[in-house]
Design a protein around this motif. Structure first.
Motif, PDB file in Angstrom:
ATOM      1  N   LEU A 126       0.831  -1.203   0.000  1.00  0.00           N
ATOM      2  CA  LEU A 126       0.000   0.000   0.000  1.00  0.00           C
ATOM      3  C   LEU A 126       0.864   1.251   0.000  1.00  0.00           C
ATOM      4  O   LEU A 126       0.499   2.267  -0.597  1.00  0.00           O
ATOM      5  N   THR A 127       2.017   1.181   0.665  1.00  0.00           N
ATOM      6  CA  THR A 127       2.943   2.313   0.622  1.00  0.00           C
ATOM      7  C   THR A 127       3.389   2.581  -0.808  1.00  0.00           C
ATOM      8  O   THR A 127       3.365   3.733  -1.277  1.00  0.00           O
ATOM      9  N   VAL A 128       3.795   1.536  -1.527  1.00  0.00           N
ATOM     10  CA  VAL A 128       4.260   1.723  -2.899  1.00  0.00           C
ATOM     11  C   VAL A 128       3.096   2.136  -3.800  1.00  0.00           C
ATOM     12  O   VAL A 128       3.266   2.979  -4.694  1.00  0.00           O
ATOM     13  N   LEU A 181       2.811   5.775  -3.289  1.00  0.00           N
ATOM     14  CA  LEU A 181       3.888   6.491  -3.977  1.00  0.00           C
ATOM     15  C   LEU A 181       3.607   6.604  -5.468  1.00  0.00           C
ATOM     16  O   LEU A 181       3.881   7.644  -6.089  1.00  0.00           O
ATOM     17  N   GLU A 182       3.051   5.566  -6.050  1.00  0.00           N
ATOM     18  CA  GLU A 182       2.760   5.606  -7.482  1.00  0.00           C
ATOM     19  C   GLU A 182       1.617   6.565  -7.792  1.00  0.00           C
ATOM     20  O   GLU A 182       1.646   7.272  -8.815  1.00  0.00           O
ATOM     21  N   ARG A 183       0.619   6.643  -6.914  1.00  0.00           N
ATOM     22  CA  ARG A 183      -0.439   7.647  -7.103  1.00  0.00           C
ATOM     23  C   ARG A 183       0.135   9.051  -6.951  1.00  0.00           C
ATOM     24  O   ARG A 183      -0.222   9.969  -7.700  1.00  0.00           O
ATOM     25  N   LEU A 184       1.001   9.221  -5.966  1.00  0.00           N
ATOM     26  CA  LEU A 184       1.640  10.520  -5.765  1.00  0.00           C
ATOM     27  C   LEU A 184       2.496  10.878  -6.972  1.00  0.00           C
ATOM     28  O   LEU A 184       2.502  12.036  -7.427  1.00  0.00           O
ATOM     29  N   ASP A 190      -5.602  21.262  -4.161  1.00  0.00           N
ATOM     30  CA  ASP A 190      -5.066  19.941  -4.432  1.00  0.00           C
ATOM     31  C   ASP A 190      -3.971  19.670  -3.408  1.00  0.00           C
ATOM     32  O   ASP A 190      -2.985  20.405  -3.330  1.00  0.00           O
ATOM     33  N   SER A 191      -4.147  18.625  -2.612  1.00  0.00           N
ATOM     34  CA  SER A 191      -3.230  18.348  -1.516  1.00  0.00           C
ATOM     35  C   SER A 191      -2.916  16.865  -1.477  1.00  0.00           C
ATOM     36  O   SER A 191      -3.808  16.018  -1.643  1.00  0.00           O
ATOM     37  N   VAL A 192      -1.641  16.557  -1.278  1.00  0.00           N
ATOM     38  CA  VAL A 192      -1.194  15.171  -1.129  1.00  0.00           C
ATOM     39  C   VAL A 192      -0.327  15.114   0.115  1.00  0.00           C
ATOM     40  O   VAL A 192       0.293  16.110   0.500  1.00  0.00           O
ATOM     41  N   GLY A 193      -0.292  13.946   0.767  1.00  0.00           N
ATOM     42  CA  GLY A 193       0.446  13.889   2.006  1.00  0.00           C
ATOM     43  C   GLY A 193       0.937  12.506   2.366  1.00  0.00           C
ATOM     44  O   GLY A 193       0.494  11.492   1.825  1.00  0.00           O
ATOM     45  N   THR A 197      -2.841   9.943  -0.013  1.00  0.00           N
ATOM     46  CA  THR A 197      -2.192   9.787   1.282  1.00  0.00           C
ATOM     47  C   THR A 197      -1.312   8.546   1.216  1.00  0.00           C
ATOM     48  O   THR A 197      -1.803   7.452   0.946  1.00  0.00           O
ATOM     49  N   VAL A 198      -0.024   8.724   1.451  1.00  0.00           N
ATOM     50  CA  VAL A 198       0.946   7.632   1.392  1.00  0.00           C
ATOM     51  C   VAL A 198       1.178   7.112   2.805  1.00  0.00           C
ATOM     52  O   VAL A 198       1.645   7.866   3.671  1.00  0.00           O
TER      53      VAL A 198
END
Length: 259
Positions: free
Chosen positions: A86-88, A91-94, A208-211, A232-233
């Protein structure tokens, strides 16, 4: 740094405890889920959750799905986990959102409430986006929040108190930045890359926010589930050596086409 394959990165995340069997204990996770459900705004990270998440078990279900903690409500203490896959995935969505920012030469703001862990992750990402033609937002001078100074170091906004970079979950520093930009007649960021209340506040403002978020910080995962945050990563946001994040950052930037 060599770019790890997905499988190699998953192995690295588990070995360094960025994911897998993480340091945050199960009872701490459940305590934070309960406090969020009980309406403690410290755990809302700048988001407005209303009465939509008043059941601790609903929060646990989101965290099991999006972070990879145990979904067993009877598991009350001991080890808890973050799923490295799920972490990776995160990261790919980010990376896809960073690629969009680079393609549009967007204005990007970086901020962290975890300078001891994630500062260089944000700094390397800012460097790569600037090289791709993005504008890295420079925050207004003289900003204060939570009895500290909001300032920028290595292109990343942080809170400073008593000559120390401050670990904070508060949304107030991000609120000070966004309000300060408005007072100066400057446009808001096209994208905010952050963590903790910095990311939550920006998403709540409609940006637009990523975290990045740890398994004891459920609000940002809920925000992604509701569409308030784009990504969210899940990761342990303060492992024993910040250099452990370097392979992860290399993977992220490579996936985004920024290396």
């Amino acid at each position: 740094m060599p770019i790890p394959s997905r499988a190699a990165l998953v192995d690295h995340l588990v070995r360094t405890r960025i994911a897998g069997n993480v340091a945050t204990p199960r009872d701490n996770n459940l305590s934070h889920y309960r406090k969020l459900a009980n309406g403690d705004r410290h755990y809302w990270l700048g988001l407005e959750l209303g009465d939509r998440w008043t059941d601790e078990q609903d929060v646990l279900a989101v965290m099991a799905e999006r972070c990879g903690v145990s979904d067993d409500p009877g598991h009350r203490a001991g080890q808890d986990t973050i799923d490295p896959e799920l972490t990776v995935d995160g990261l790919e969505r980010l990376a896809a959102r960073l690629r969009k920012a680079a393609a549009g030469k967007q204005r990007v703001l970086f901020a962290t409430g975890h300078p001891g862990g994630l500062l260089d992750v944000h700094r390397q990402t800012a460097d790569a986006l600037r090289a791709a033609g993005c504008e890295i937002v420079r925050i207004p001078g003289g900003l204060t929040a939570d009895e500290g100074m909001v300032f920028q170091f290595a292109d990343v906004a942080m809170l400073e108190r008593a000559a120390t970079l401050w670990h904070t979950h508060s949304p107030e520093p991000m609120r000070a930045i966004l309000d300060g930009l408005e007072r100066e007649g400057r446009p808001q960021p096209d994208l905010v890359v952050a963590d903790h209340g910095w990311a939550g506040c920006a998403g709540q403002r409609g940006l637009d926010s990523v975290g990045y978020a740890d398994c004891n910080d459920p609000a940002l995962f809920i925000a992604e589930a509701e569409g308030t945050l784009e990504v969210t990563v899940p990761l342990d946001d303060h492992v024993t050596d910040p250099r452990f994040y370097d392979p992860m950052t290399a993977y992220l930037l490579n996936e985004a086409g920024l290396l």
